[in-house]
Design an enzyme around this catalytic site. Sequence first.
Site, PDB file in Angstrom:
ATOM      1  N   LEU A 151       0.922  -1.093  -0.168  1.00 34.36           N
ATOM      2  CA  LEU A 151      -0.027  -0.083  -0.022  1.00 34.36           C
ATOM      3  C   LEU A 151       0.751   1.108   0.140  1.00 34.36           C
ATOM      4  O   LEU A 151       2.047   1.299   0.734  1.00 34.36           O
ATOM      5  CB  LEU A 151      -0.990  -0.011   1.418  1.00 34.36           C
ATOM      6  N   ASP A 152       0.657   2.534  -0.900  1.00 32.18           N
ATOM      7  CA  ASP A 152       1.199   3.476  -0.505  1.00 32.18           C
ATOM      8  C   ASP A 152       1.246   4.054   0.813  1.00 32.18           C
ATOM      9  O   ASP A 152       0.648   3.735   1.667  1.00 32.18           O
ATOM     10  CB  ASP A 152       0.701   4.643  -1.407  1.00 32.18           C
ATOM     11  N   LYS A 153       2.198   4.589   1.262  1.00 26.71           N
ATOM     12  CA  LYS A 153       2.463   5.362   2.503  1.00 26.71           C
ATOM     13  C   LYS A 153       1.256   5.800   3.255  1.00 26.71           C
ATOM     14  O   LYS A 153       0.750   5.811   4.208  1.00 26.71           O
ATOM     15  CB  LYS A 153       3.500   6.599   2.365  1.00 26.71           C
ATOM     16  N   ARG A 184      -5.714   5.311  -7.855  1.00 28.26           N
ATOM     17  CA  ARG A 184      -5.453   6.677  -8.005  1.00 28.26           C
ATOM     18  C   ARG A 184      -5.596   7.413  -9.430  1.00 28.26           C
ATOM     19  O   ARG A 184      -6.255   8.310  -9.672  1.00 28.26           O
ATOM     20  CB  ARG A 184      -3.995   7.000  -7.190  1.00 28.26           C
TER      21      ARG A 184
END
Length: 322
Positions: free
Chosen positions: A147-149, A246
Amino acid sequence: MSTESVSGSATEAVRQTLVIPPEAAGRRLDQVLSEAWRDYSRSRLAAWIRSGEILLDGQPVKPKQAVMPGQRVELDGRLEAHPDNPRPQDIELEVLVEDPELFIVNKPPGLVVHPGSGNPDGTLVNALLHRDPNLAPLPRAGLIHRLDKDTSGCLVIARTLKAHRFLVAAMKRREIKRHYKALVWGELIAGGTVDEPLGRHPVDRRRQVVRPDGRRAVTHYRIDRRLCGATLLDVELETGRTHQIRVHMAHLRHPIIGDPVYGRRGAPAGLSEAQRDAWQGFGRQALHAWRIRLPHPDGDHEVSAEAPLPRDLLDLLDVLEP
């Protein structure tokens, strides 16, 4: 093929024995062992054979040695820590599911998943290695996906070599089902599917874009809640490309609120002052991996978990209620 094994910690000694069965006559030793001992990759088994940690009838041999029925194979080896894994660190983790084969954790927003440029430590991987030192031999401490930060929610971690191989294969077969909550710009009328290939931006290599020569990417979405100037979506990934949700939402001209790379600045017209302040003050992309379902590595049941929406996202949703 009958085997018996004794193993301690995954970073300690590993011992197994095997009696070659009649149907394996004339086959290569490394091939037979990779089918009998599925916890270990064929390359790892070959390395043990070459180092003399696997013996055939008490003698060192080569991986391509042909075997005969009744011969005895003995493994007295060691699983070393993966060279890319960082040091353990005592970082709090919320564990949603824990059993001998896997973890499912709820990653908070702001926590980097694994070390990289600018983030040498303080990551989820550091935390996992502190929680379970037996993850040390696994690549990235057993992480199956990322997962992205600033994306929060469910992440799956394998705890054994067997589980890691099984879950990586399950991900490739699209058997791991991931659902997200995404708060996007605009008031959508209906759900749908985005089937648009993704690849790297030709100039900014940190960004992904829709491009005809990219890898196939499919995102399904449906409306969860209609809000002032925004819509909360329930999103299911069919594929799992970098930044997929996104980029696809931005491609629809409904980018995720707070997205610093693919989003919009400011806030839409028609909001109250409190709503505008909350919108503009939301400091990350409003994306949360809320649910995950997957086959268990034992193959006899399914595992699922749900991660509650984090407080910052709940507060924004409350403010944007019509």
